[in-house]
Design a protein around this motif. Structure first.
Motif, PDB file in Angstrom:
ATOM      1  N   ALA A 144     -16.553   9.559 -57.046  1.00 40.39           N
ATOM      2  CA  ALA A 144     -17.125   8.593 -56.102  1.00 40.39           C
ATOM      3  C   ALA A 144     -17.268   9.254 -54.736  1.00 40.39           C
ATOM      4  CB  ALA A 144     -16.245   7.368 -56.008  1.00 40.39           C
ATOM      5  N   THR A 145     -18.438   9.111 -54.132  1.00 40.76           N
ATOM      6  CA  THR A 145     -18.716   9.732 -52.833  1.00 40.76           C
ATOM      7  C   THR A 145     -18.893   8.659 -51.766  1.00 40.76           C
ATOM      8  OG1 THR A 145     -19.802  11.628 -53.863  1.00 40.76           O
ATOM      9  CG2 THR A 145     -20.309  11.192 -51.543  1.00 40.76           C
ATOM     10  N   PRO A 146     -18.125   8.700 -50.661  1.00 44.65           N
ATOM     11  CA  PRO A 146     -18.270   7.719 -49.583  1.00 44.65           C
ATOM     12  C   PRO A 146     -19.532   7.992 -48.759  1.00 44.65           C
ATOM     13  CG  PRO A 146     -16.089   8.758 -49.574  1.00 44.65           C
ATOM     14  CD  PRO A 146     -16.968   9.592 -50.444  1.00 44.65           C
ATOM     15  N   ILE A 147     -20.278   6.928 -48.444  1.00 45.65           N
ATOM     16  CA  ILE A 147     -21.451   7.028 -47.575  1.00 45.65           C
ATOM     17  C   ILE A 147     -21.447   5.831 -46.618  1.00 45.65           C
ATOM     18  CG2 ILE A 147     -22.822   8.257 -49.302  1.00 45.65           C
ATOM     19  CD1 ILE A 147     -24.327   5.608 -49.804  1.00 45.65           C
ATOM     20  N   THR A 148     -22.296   5.902 -45.604  1.00 46.88           N
ATOM     21  CA  THR A 148     -22.437   4.809 -44.637  1.00 46.88           C
ATOM     22  C   THR A 148     -23.895   4.357 -44.605  1.00 46.88           C
ATOM     23  OG1 THR A 148     -20.637   5.684 -43.272  1.00 46.88           O
ATOM     24  CG2 THR A 148     -22.142   4.126 -42.230  1.00 46.88           C
ATOM     25  N   ILE A 149     -24.104   3.048 -44.646  1.00 47.40           N
ATOM     26  CA  ILE A 149     -25.454   2.488 -44.634  1.00 47.40           C
ATOM     27  C   ILE A 149     -25.573   1.436 -43.544  1.00 47.40           C
ATOM     28  CG2 ILE A 149     -27.191   1.175 -45.928  1.00 47.40           C
ATOM     29  CD1 ILE A 149     -26.017   2.293 -48.500  1.00 47.40           C
ATOM     30  N   THR A 150     -26.642   1.517 -42.775  1.00 45.40           N
ATOM     31  CA  THR A 150     -27.011   0.454 -41.848  1.00 45.40           C
ATOM     32  C   THR A 150     -28.242  -0.229 -42.422  1.00 45.40           C
ATOM     33  OG1 THR A 150     -26.171   1.711 -39.957  1.00 45.40           O
ATOM     34  CG2 THR A 150     -27.657  -0.137 -39.483  1.00 45.40           C
ATOM     35  N   ALA A 151     -28.041  -1.418 -42.964  1.00 44.64           N
ATOM     36  CA  ALA A 151     -29.129  -2.139 -43.616  1.00 44.64           C
ATOM     37  C   ALA A 151     -29.958  -2.898 -42.582  1.00 44.64           C
ATOM     38  CB  ALA A 151     -28.574  -3.100 -44.655  1.00 44.64           C
ATOM     39  N   TYR A 152     -31.090  -3.427 -43.025  1.00 43.09           N
ATOM     40  CA  TYR A 152     -31.975  -4.204 -42.148  1.00 43.09           C
ATOM     41  C   TYR A 152     -32.389  -5.487 -42.851  1.00 43.09           C
ATOM     42  CZ  TYR A 152     -35.815  -2.552 -45.118  1.00 43.09           C
ATOM     43  OH  TYR A 152     -36.636  -2.287 -46.190  1.00 43.09           O
ATOM     44  N   THR A 153     -32.989  -6.379 -42.106  1.00 42.60           N
ATOM     45  CA  THR A 153     -33.607  -7.563 -42.675  1.00 42.60           C
ATOM     46  C   THR A 153     -34.918  -7.817 -41.958  1.00 42.60           C
ATOM     47  OG1 THR A 153     -33.367  -9.927 -43.130  1.00 42.60           O
ATOM     48  CG2 THR A 153     -32.379  -9.120 -41.106  1.00 42.60           C
ATOM     49  N   THR A 154     -35.879  -8.370 -42.674  1.00 36.46           N
ATOM     50  CA  THR A 154     -37.148  -8.747 -42.054  1.00 36.46           C
ATOM     51  C   THR A 154     -37.219 -10.259 -41.864  1.00 36.46           C
ATOM     52  OG1 THR A 154     -38.192  -8.796 -44.244  1.00 36.46           O
ATOM     53  CG2 THR A 154     -38.409  -6.773 -42.967  1.00 36.46           C
ATOM     54  N   GLU A 155     -36.090 -10.937 -42.050  1.00 36.52           N
ATOM     55  CA  GLU A 155     -36.046 -12.365 -41.774  1.00 36.52           C
ATOM     56  C   GLU A 155     -36.097 -12.598 -40.268  1.00 36.52           C
ATOM     57  OE1 GLU A 155     -32.631 -14.089 -43.526  1.00 36.52           O
ATOM     58  OE2 GLU A 155     -33.226 -13.640 -45.583  1.00 36.52           O
ATOM     59  N   THR A 156     -36.652 -13.740 -39.875  1.00 37.88           N
ATOM     60  CA  THR A 156     -36.718 -14.091 -38.459  1.00 37.88           C
ATOM     61  C   THR A 156     -35.303 -14.299 -37.929  1.00 37.88           C
ATOM     62  OG1 THR A 156     -38.851 -15.153 -38.795  1.00 37.88           O
ATOM     63  CG2 THR A 156     -37.661 -15.708 -36.788  1.00 37.88           C
ATOM     64  N   PRO A 157     -34.936 -13.660 -36.826  1.00 41.64           N
ATOM     65  CA  PRO A 157     -33.567 -13.774 -36.298  1.00 41.64           C
ATOM     66  C   PRO A 157     -33.241 -15.193 -35.832  1.00 41.64           C
ATOM     67  CG  PRO A 157     -34.717 -11.881 -35.350  1.00 41.64           C
ATOM     68  CD  PRO A 157     -35.745 -12.687 -36.061  1.00 41.64           C
ATOM     69  N   ARG A 158     -31.964 -15.531 -35.905  1.00 45.14           N
ATOM     70  CA  ARG A 158     -31.453 -16.807 -35.422  1.00 45.14           C
ATOM     71  C   ARG A 158     -30.313 -16.593 -34.440  1.00 45.14           C
ATOM     72  NH1 ARG A 158     -32.800 -21.551 -38.209  1.00 45.14           N
ATOM     73  NH2 ARG A 158     -34.086 -21.200 -40.052  1.00 45.14           N
ATOM     74  N   LEU A 159     -30.059 -17.616 -33.647  1.00 38.57           N
ATOM     75  CA  LEU A 159     -28.860 -17.684 -32.828  1.00 38.57           C
ATOM     76  C   LEU A 159     -28.117 -18.959 -33.215  1.00 38.57           C
ATOM     77  CD1 LEU A 159     -30.117 -16.732 -29.236  1.00 38.57           C
ATOM     78  CD2 LEU A 159     -28.738 -15.313 -30.764  1.00 38.57           C
ATOM     79  N   TRP A 160     -26.824 -18.849 -33.466  1.00 43.98           N
ATOM     80  CA  TRP A 160     -25.984 -20.002 -33.770  1.00 43.98           C
ATOM     81  C   TRP A 160     -25.327 -20.502 -32.484  1.00 43.98           C
ATOM     82  CZ3 TRP A 160     -27.364 -16.379 -37.153  1.00 43.98           C
ATOM     83  CH2 TRP A 160     -27.620 -16.747 -38.480  1.00 43.98           C
ATOM     84  N   LEU A 161     -25.101 -21.830 -32.390  1.00 38.98           N
ATOM     85  CA  LEU A 161     -24.528 -22.417 -31.181  1.00 38.98           C
ATOM     86  C   LEU A 161     -23.189 -23.104 -31.478  1.00 38.98           C
ATOM     87  CD1 LEU A 161     -27.656 -22.164 -30.466  1.00 38.98           C
ATOM     88  CD2 LEU A 161     -27.243 -24.034 -28.877  1.00 38.98           C
ATOM     89  N   PRO A 162     -22.141 -22.343 -31.789  1.00 37.64           N
ATOM     90  CA  PRO A 162     -20.825 -22.952 -31.990  1.00 37.64           C
ATOM     91  C   PRO A 162     -20.251 -23.423 -30.662  1.00 37.64           C
ATOM     92  CG  PRO A 162     -20.633 -20.574 -31.965  1.00 37.64           C
ATOM     93  CD  PRO A 162     -22.102 -20.874 -31.879  1.00 37.64           C
TER      94      PRO A 162
END
Length: 365
Positions: A144-162
């Motif tokens: 097993a080889t360790p790697i690092t991934i920075t994924a993306y999304t093409t969904e429209t971004p949101r902001l949550w208001l807690p």
């Protein structure tokens, strides 16, 4: 003739017995001898994935062949999982037959990372390995080889208001992202957000447990914005945002680092137009229901034809905030076309609870 037939049957039986016993004895036993060895990528390889190059190759995985003690067809599958999970929820990046390499695209790697609950635009650690088998049997696994991934999304971004207003306002428990209302950006990659939020009580962000934040994720792991150094701004280091008076607000925010702006405008919605009791001069007020998160009114309308006549939704008796229905499809647009009407009593409902996806209904009573 009978003797000949009997002799042939005996001969076939002898041949069958020979095949079923001797062939089985002579058949080679397939068993794993040497596991495959993953040679690329190397430990610590990092991938920052972007949608602009989704079809490009992210990595060419290579390995040394598995040894099953003979000339057999070997299936190879490249697997990925979160680091330290021991491949309990492994996802497949791809498979080949009797080959020693596999090209994996940016889109394939991104999809696998997202299926493993990756947070878009945030790096995370994973492990990859190669599985070998013979027709689904005799599986063996590479290193097993360790790697690092920075994924993306093409969904429209949101902001949550807690915030501390949620329970009283019909948004679940206070400070719970899971039930907090959201703002929606103009589109993928955009930073200008908007949405509508009801505050049953005023919120003084300087008081313990009061006020609210703007969060880029449905938890506290992302970027969280509070009050900025000057009026109308936000900051990642500021305290909780405040609301001066209870009411229904249009919230806008821009998270562009060069802007970091914010506004909250209190609005009361109604209908206006020559089909309504108040004509084009005065709004006929609607009522907000915190349980349904919708505005409603039961009203007598006259028959009026769009686009020159009819009605619109308007707030605060001001044309700065008005919705029409361009296309007559039940969806509202800022400053859209007048809504045509027929004569009668109608229950009209305005739903602004889904940011940038505003709708209405008109049901004759």
């Amino acid at each position: 003739m009978k003797n000949i037939t009997k002799s042939l049957i005996a001969l076939f039986a002898l041949v069958a017995m020979s095949c079923s016993v001797e062939d089985v004895q002579d058949r080679p036993v397939i068993e794993g001898v040497d596991t495959p060895v993953l040679t690329a990528p190397t430990e610590g390889s990092a991938y920052v994935l972007t949608p602009e190059v989704a079809a490009n190759q992210a990595e060419r995985f290579t390995w040394q062949s598995a040894n099953y003690g003979g000339d057999v067809q070997v299936n190879y599958t490249v697997q990925i999982d979160k680091k330290g999970n021991e491949f309990k929820t492994a996802k497949v990046l791809g498979s080949v037959i009797s080959q020693n390499q596999l090209s994996v695209s940016v889109e394939q790697m991104n999809g696998a990372a997202l299926s493993l609950a990756a947070t878009p635009f945030k790096s995370a650690e994973y492990e990859v390995r190669v599985k070998s088998d013979i027709a689904g049997a005799n599986p063996m696994f590479s290193n097993a080889t360790p790697i690092t991934i920075t994924a993306y999304t093409t969904e429209t971004p949101r902001l949550w208001l807690p915030g501390g207003y949620q329970n009283a306002s019909g948004y679940g428990s206070d400070w719970a992202h899971s039930s907090a209302p959201t703002l929606l950006a103009e589109g993928y990659g955009k930073t200008a957000f908007e949405g509508y939020v009801y505050f049953a009580t005023a919120q003084d962000g300087t008081q313990d447990g009061k006020g609210f934040k703007l969060s880029t994720q449905a938890n506290w792991d992302g970027t969280n914005y509070g009050i900025g150094a000057t009026a109308g701004t936000i900051s990642t280091t500021g305290g909780n945002l405040s609301i001066a008076a209870p009411g229904y607000y249009k919230i806008k925010a821009d998270t562009d680092p060069a802007k970091l702006t914010y506004s909250a405008t209190k609005l009361s919605w109604g209908i206006v137009g020559n089909a309504t009791p108040g004509g084009w001069d005065a709004d006929t007020p609607m009522t907000y229901n915190p349980a349904t998160k919708k505005w409603t009114i039961t009203v007598v309308l006259t028959a009026q034809s769009a686009p020159d006549n009819g009605l619109k939704f308007r707030a605060n008796n001001s044309w700065d905030f008005n919705f029409g229905d361009t296309g007559a499809d039940g969806k509202l647009e800022d400053g859209g076309t007048n809504i045509g009407t027929t004569a009668g009593t109608f229950l009209i409902t305005l739903d602004l609870s889904n940011p940038r996806n505003y709708t209405y209904t008109m049901v004759k009573q």
